[in-house]
Design a protein around this motif. Structure first.
Motif, mmCIF file in Angstrom:
data_model
loop_
_atom_site.group_PDB
_atom_site.id
_atom_site.type_symbol
_atom_site.label_atom_id
_atom_site.label_comp_id
_atom_site.label_asym_id
_atom_site.label_seq_id
_atom_site.Cartn_x
_atom_site.Cartn_y
_atom_site.Cartn_z
ATOM 1 N N SER A 154 -6.500 -1.164 2.144
ATOM 2 C CA SER A 154 -5.888 -1.136 0.815
ATOM 3 C C SER A 154 -6.931 -1.390 -0.270
ATOM 4 C CB SER A 154 -4.781 -2.186 0.725
ATOM 5 O OG SER A 154 -3.794 -1.970 1.707
ATOM 6 N N ALA A 155 -7.855 -2.314 0.004
ATOM 7 C CA ALA A 155 -8.913 -2.629 -0.957
ATOM 8 C C ALA A 155 -9.821 -1.426 -1.191
ATOM 9 C CB ALA A 155 -9.729 -3.823 -0.468
ATOM 10 N N ILE A 156 -10.115 -0.685 -0.124
ATOM 11 C CA ILE A 156 -10.947 0.522 -0.249
ATOM 12 C C ILE A 156 -10.245 1.565 -1.112
ATOM 13 C CG2 ILE A 156 -11.909 2.484 1.028
ATOM 14 C CD1 ILE A 156 -12.381 0.526 3.368
ATOM 15 N N ILE A 157 -8.946 1.764 -0.868
ATOM 16 C CA ILE A 157 -8.167 2.721 -1.659
ATOM 17 C C ILE A 157 -8.166 2.303 -3.127
ATOM 18 C CG2 ILE A 157 -5.853 3.653 -2.053
ATOM 19 C CD1 ILE A 157 -5.359 3.279 0.975
ATOM 20 N N PHE A 158 -7.979 1.009 -3.377
ATOM 21 C CA PHE A 158 -7.962 0.500 -4.745
ATOM 22 C C PHE A 158 -9.317 0.703 -5.419
ATOM 23 C CE2 PHE A 158 -8.512 -3.012 -7.806
ATOM 24 C CZ PHE A 158 -7.427 -2.762 -8.634
ATOM 25 N N PHE A 159 -10.403 0.450 -4.687
ATOM 26 C CA PHE A 159 -11.749 0.603 -5.237
ATOM 27 C C PHE A 159 -12.016 2.067 -5.608
ATOM 28 C CE2 PHE A 159 -16.240 1.683 -4.519
ATOM 29 C CZ PHE A 159 -16.842 0.855 -5.460
ATOM 30 N N ILE A 160 -11.632 2.984 -4.736
ATOM 31 C CA ILE A 160 -11.817 4.415 -5.010
ATOM 32 C C ILE A 160 -11.016 4.822 -6.249
ATOM 33 C CG2 ILE A 160 -11.385 6.752 -4.142
ATOM 34 C CD1 ILE A 160 -11.938 5.648 -1.316
ATOM 35 N N SER A 161 -9.809 4.283 -6.381
ATOM 36 C CA SER A 161 -8.960 4.595 -7.537
ATOM 37 C C SER A 161 -9.603 4.124 -8.829
ATOM 38 C CB SER A 161 -7.579 3.951 -7.374
ATOM 39 O OG SER A 161 -6.914 4.460 -6.245
ATOM 40 N N LEU B 153 -0.075 6.146 7.494
ATOM 41 C CA LEU B 153 -0.253 4.691 7.534
ATOM 42 C C LEU B 153 1.024 3.979 7.983
ATOM 43 C CD1 LEU B 153 -2.318 3.950 4.286
ATOM 44 C CD2 LEU B 153 -3.139 4.134 6.633
ATOM 45 N N ALA B 154 2.171 4.544 7.624
ATOM 46 C CA ALA B 154 3.439 3.926 8.000
ATOM 47 C C ALA B 154 3.603 3.869 9.518
ATOM 48 C CB ALA B 154 4.603 4.707 7.385
ATOM 49 N N ASN B 155 2.932 4.782 10.218
ATOM 50 C CA ASN B 155 3.040 4.832 11.675
ATOM 51 C C ASN B 155 1.885 4.136 12.387
ATOM 52 O OD1 ASN B 155 5.454 6.718 12.420
ATOM 53 N ND2 ASN B 155 4.449 7.736 10.713
ATOM 54 N N LEU B 156 0.935 3.607 11.626
ATOM 55 C CA LEU B 156 -0.192 2.892 12.227
ATOM 56 C C LEU B 156 0.156 1.415 12.427
ATOM 57 C CD1 LEU B 156 -3.353 4.252 10.346
ATOM 58 C CD2 LEU B 156 -2.529 4.882 12.620
ATOM 59 N N LYS B 157 -0.293 0.886 13.505
ATOM 60 C CA LYS B 157 -0.099 -0.536 13.783
ATOM 61 C C LYS B 157 -1.435 -1.247 13.604
ATOM 62 C CE LYS B 157 4.216 -0.066 14.889
ATOM 63 N NZ LYS B 157 5.277 -0.629 14.020
ATOM 64 N N LEU B 158 -1.682 -1.694 12.382
ATOM 65 C CA LEU B 158 -2.923 -2.405 12.078
ATOM 66 C C LEU B 158 -2.621 -3.873 11.819
ATOM 67 C CD1 LEU B 158 -4.635 0.078 9.577
ATOM 68 C CD2 LEU B 158 -5.058 -0.120 12.020
ATOM 69 N N LYS B 159 -3.601 -4.707 12.077
ATOM 70 C CA LYS B 159 -3.472 -6.109 11.728
ATOM 71 C C LYS B 159 -3.505 -6.240 10.208
ATOM 72 C CE LYS B 159 -5.796 -7.689 15.941
ATOM 73 N NZ LYS B 159 -6.975 -8.411 16.493
ATOM 74 N N ASN B 160 -2.949 -7.316 9.706
ATOM 75 C CA ASN B 160 -2.890 -7.501 8.256
ATOM 76 C C ASN B 160 -4.264 -7.460 7.605
ATOM 77 O OD1 ASN B 160 -0.187 -7.632 7.387
ATOM 78 N ND2 ASN B 160 0.050 -9.640 8.327
ATOM 79 N N ILE B 161 -5.265 -8.073 8.251
ATOM 80 C CA ILE B 161 -6.605 -8.092 7.670
ATOM 81 C C ILE B 161 -7.187 -6.683 7.600
ATOM 82 C CG2 ILE B 161 -7.704 -8.565 9.911
ATOM 83 C CD1 ILE B 161 -8.819 -9.800 6.400
ATOM 84 N N GLU B 162 -6.932 -5.864 8.630
ATOM 85 C CA GLU B 162 -7.409 -4.480 8.637
ATOM 86 C C GLU B 162 -6.690 -3.668 7.554
ATOM 87 O OE1 GLU B 162 -8.346 -4.162 13.448
ATOM 88 O OE2 GLU B 162 -6.395 -3.531 12.640
ATOM 89 N N GLY B 163 -5.405 -3.888 7.444
ATOM 90 C CA GLY B 163 -4.639 -3.181 6.426
ATOM 91 C C GLY B 163 -5.052 -3.569 5.020
ATOM 92 N N ILE B 164 -5.334 -4.858 4.822
ATOM 93 C CA ILE B 164 -5.766 -5.336 3.509
ATOM 94 C C ILE B 164 -7.114 -4.722 3.132
ATOM 95 C CG2 ILE B 164 -6.557 -7.384 2.249
ATOM 96 C CD1 ILE B 164 -4.391 -8.957 3.834
ATOM 97 N N LEU B 165 -8.024 -4.641 4.091
ATOM 98 C CA LEU B 165 -9.332 -4.018 3.830
ATOM 99 C C LEU B 165 -9.169 -2.547 3.468
ATOM 100 C CD1 LEU B 165 -11.534 -5.598 6.655
ATOM 101 C CD2 LEU B 165 -11.743 -5.973 4.187
ATOM 102 N N THR C 110 0.804 -1.228 0.000
ATOM 103 C CA THR C 110 0.000 0.000 0.000
ATOM 104 C C THR C 110 0.834 1.274 0.000
ATOM 105 O OG1 THR C 110 -1.735 -1.170 1.217
ATOM 106 C CG2 THR C 110 -1.858 1.231 1.183
ATOM 107 N N LEU C 111 1.893 1.327 0.801
ATOM 108 C CA LEU C 111 2.663 2.572 0.927
ATOM 109 C C LEU C 111 3.335 2.998 -0.389
ATOM 110 C CD1 LEU C 111 4.228 2.277 4.502
ATOM 111 C CD2 LEU C 111 1.981 3.100 3.790
ATOM 112 N N PRO C 112 4.037 2.099 -1.093
ATOM 113 C CA PRO C 112 4.594 2.525 -2.387
ATOM 114 C C PRO C 112 3.514 2.859 -3.409
ATOM 115 C CG PRO C 112 4.974 0.181 -2.025
ATOM 116 C CD PRO C 112 4.484 0.745 -0.732
ATOM 117 N N MET C 113 2.378 2.165 -3.335
ATOM 118 C CA MET C 113 1.277 2.451 -4.255
ATOM 119 C C MET C 113 0.789 3.890 -4.082
ATOM 120 S SD MET C 113 -2.477 0.598 -4.570
ATOM 121 C CE MET C 113 -3.125 1.332 -3.060
#
Length: 397
Positions: A363-370, A349-361, A276-279
């Protein structure tokens, strides 16, 4: 021409004249002496010296391109009017290299490889600006230079590095990454000041994220690139005196993509951040590459990779925004702001500590908006983007 434009042109003319050259040269000499005496941070010196060198070299490239007739001429897929020099990127590459030589500091071996590979890319780009090299030849050169960089320990770390399969996948994706973003940066160089400004923004945020993740050394290589692009932007912002050309766009794209590949985007196990971050940081380049591919295929305009490489048109994101805003400056500034906002979001986001499933969700929202934005943009600008290449039947389909 309004008063602000007159002042901007006066600044450009000052640096083009011998007195301007002399002033900048004296400042460069003094800064070099001051750095040697006070031992200021190397990155600060690299930033300043590359900026000053670019101010000296860009007007020279402007005159050289006119003398040698290496110019970009207007046609039905170009937005600019009149002939504009297109070897400005040579000034960027030389300012970058000159600042590093003046710094008299050693860099990690892997960054020396990036410098040499970047110089080769710049040479190929210069030849392309002069005699037009086939796209396939450029891709072959990029492929082998990407392999060379990877062989010297610059690679994406998306998969476990201690496993053989992980190393193979990381290396394969890094090749695609470097070649893809080298060409994506070349594609985005379509409006005055756009590629140079985005290069500054991307290099800064890549350095910042790498710094907070414990990699301060990356700024030592991005600093001279930022400074060189700032100096070039003085002459490249609308109305542009000179363009980056393939020599500059391919050089900057290669160096930026190599640096981005070396960034430790996240701690081990935070896989969603690695994607997500490089994207987000490189979103404008990524979005443009995706949307031109989708719609060129959708409308039946390309049917193979060779056709895709050869296709030319006004369907890039900057062209589409130009059609909406009716102004180069507004389109460019919009993309500047968008890139900054998304990069700031990446830092958060780089400073947030989220679980992988939360981060994936997320990322999916960002991708959908794009993707949604992509289709909205296409609906508003298809007619202008493809023009006569798109008949009424393909639009209906």
């Amino acid at each position: 021409m309004n008063s602000e434009q007159n002042k901007f042109e006066s600044v450009r003319l000052f640096f083009k004249e011998p007195k301007g050259f002399s002033v900048v040269f004296v400042i460069l000499f003094l800064s070099n002496a001051l750095w040697s005496i006070t031992q200021l941070p190397q990155s600060l010196f690299l930033l300043l010296s590359s900026f000053l060198l670019s101010l000296i070299l860009t007007p020279s490239m402007y005159e050289l391109s006119r003398i040698l007739r290496i110019v970009d001429k207007p046609d039905d897929r170009k937005i600019h009017f009149g002939e504009v020099g297109r070897i400005g990127g040579l000034a960027v590459a030389l300012a970058f290299a000159g600042a590093i030589l003046l710094s008299e500091n050693s860099f990690p071996h892997k960054y020396k490889i990036v410098m040499v590979a970047g110089a080769i890319i710049a040479l190929v780009g210069l030849l392309d600006d002069i005699i037009s090299i086939p796209a396939k030849i450029r891709l072959i050169v990029q492929f082998f230079l990407a392999l060379w960089v990877i062989d010297n320990e610059i690679s994406l770390r998306l998969f476990p590095t201690h496993e053989t399969w992980g190393q193979i996948l990381n290396s394969s994706l890094t090749i695609i990454w470097i070649i893809g973003f080298t060409n994506a940066y070349n594609f985005i160089d379509g409006l005055d000041g756009l590629a140079a400004g985005l290069g500054i923004i991307i290099a800064f945020f890549i350095s910042f994220i790498s710094y907070i993740n414990g990699q301060p050394e990356i700024f030592s290589l991005s600093a001279p690139l930022i400074g060189a692009l700032f100096g070039f932007l003085v002459f490249n912002f609308n109305p542009a005196w000179i363009f980056l050309g393939d020599v500059g766009a391919q050089f900057c794209g290669f160096v930026l993509s190599s640096l981005a590949a070396d960034v430790a985007w996240a701690s081990p196990g935070e896989y969603w951040k690695v994607f997500t971050l490089p994207m987000l940081t490189l979103w404008v380049l990524l979005f443009d590459m995706i949307q031109i591919t989708i719609f060129r295929v959708k409308y039946g305009l390309v049917k193979s990779i060779s056709e895709w490489l050869a296709f030319t048109g006004k369907d890039h994101i900057h062209h589409r925004l130009f059609f909406i805003f009716g102004s180069q400056k507004k389109a460019v500034i919009f993309l500047y702001i968008l890139s900054c906002v998304l990069s700031f979001f990446a830092i958060i986001l780089a400073n947030l500590k989220l679980k992988n499933i939360e981060g994936i969700l997320l990322s999916a929202i960002i991708f959908f908006i794009s993707i949604l934005s992509l289709f909205i943009l296409d609906k508003k600008t298809t007619k202008f983007a493809f023009g006569s290449k798109l008949n009424s039947k393909s639009i209906m389909e």
